[in-house]
Write a protein that holds these residues in place. Structure first.
Motif, short mmCIF file in Angstrom:
data_model
loop_
_atom_site.label_atom_id
_atom_site.label_comp_id
_atom_site.label_asym_id
_atom_site.label_seq_id
_atom_site.Cartn_x
_atom_site.Cartn_y
_atom_site.Cartn_z
N ILE A 4 0.84 -1.20 0.00
CA ILE A 4 0.00 0.00 0.00
C ILE A 4 0.87 1.25 0.00
O ILE A 4 0.60 2.21 -0.72
N GLY A 5 1.94 1.23 0.78
CA GLY A 5 2.85 2.37 0.82
C GLY A 5 3.52 2.62 -0.53
O GLY A 5 3.63 3.76 -0.97
N LEU A 9 3.13 5.84 -2.87
CA LEU A 9 4.33 6.54 -3.31
C LEU A 9 4.31 6.78 -4.81
O LEU A 9 4.54 7.90 -5.27
N VAL A 10 3.99 5.77 -5.56
CA VAL A 10 3.94 5.90 -7.02
C VAL A 10 2.79 6.83 -7.44
O VAL A 10 2.96 7.69 -8.30
N GLY A 73 3.13 7.62 1.57
CA GLY A 73 3.48 6.30 1.07
C GLY A 73 4.88 5.90 1.43
O GLY A 73 5.15 4.74 1.76
N ASP A 74 5.81 6.85 1.39
CA ASP A 74 7.19 6.56 1.76
C ASP A 74 7.28 6.16 3.23
O ASP A 74 8.02 5.23 3.59
N GLY A 78 8.16 1.47 5.23
CA GLY A 78 8.97 0.89 6.30
C GLY A 78 10.41 0.66 5.95
O GLY A 78 11.15 0.06 6.71
N PHE A 79 10.83 1.14 4.77
CA PHE A 79 12.23 1.01 4.41
C PHE A 79 13.05 2.01 5.18
O PHE A 79 12.63 3.15 5.38
N PRO A 80 14.27 1.65 5.61
CA PRO A 80 15.09 2.62 6.35
C PRO A 80 15.53 3.75 5.42
O PRO A 80 15.75 3.57 4.24
#
Length: 82
Positions: A4-5, A9-10, A73-74, A78-80
């Motif tokens: 979903i994030g 984001l896109v 979205g970013d 959950g990416f660092p």
């Protein structure tokens, strides 16, 4: 949540791109030189924004909405961040 994030984001990037293209169309209507200045001179878009605020308000709103959706979205991916 990552899917979903990433989708947000896109989608936010695409919405922001649409707002930017709408803004550049306003600059092109002022003249081809204004368009080139917006593309190649840093911060010249602020001049166009102040000079033609009535015409550039809607593209600015769409661009900012796209940015907010992309940031949301970013955050959801959950990416660092480094």
């Amino acid at each position: 949540m990552n899917d979903i994030g990433l989708l947000l984001l896109v989608a936010g990037c695409i919405i922001g791109l649409v707002g930017q293209i709408m803004f550049l169309r306003v600059a092109y209507r002022l003249g081809f030189g204004w368009l080139l200045a917006c593309l190649f001179i840093p911060f010249f878009e602020l001049v166009v924004l102040c000079a033609q605020f009535a015409q550039t308000r809607r593209p600015l709103e769409i661009f900012v909405a796209g940015l907010l959706i992309a940031f949301l979205g970013d955050g959801m991916t959950g990416f660092p961040a480094h």
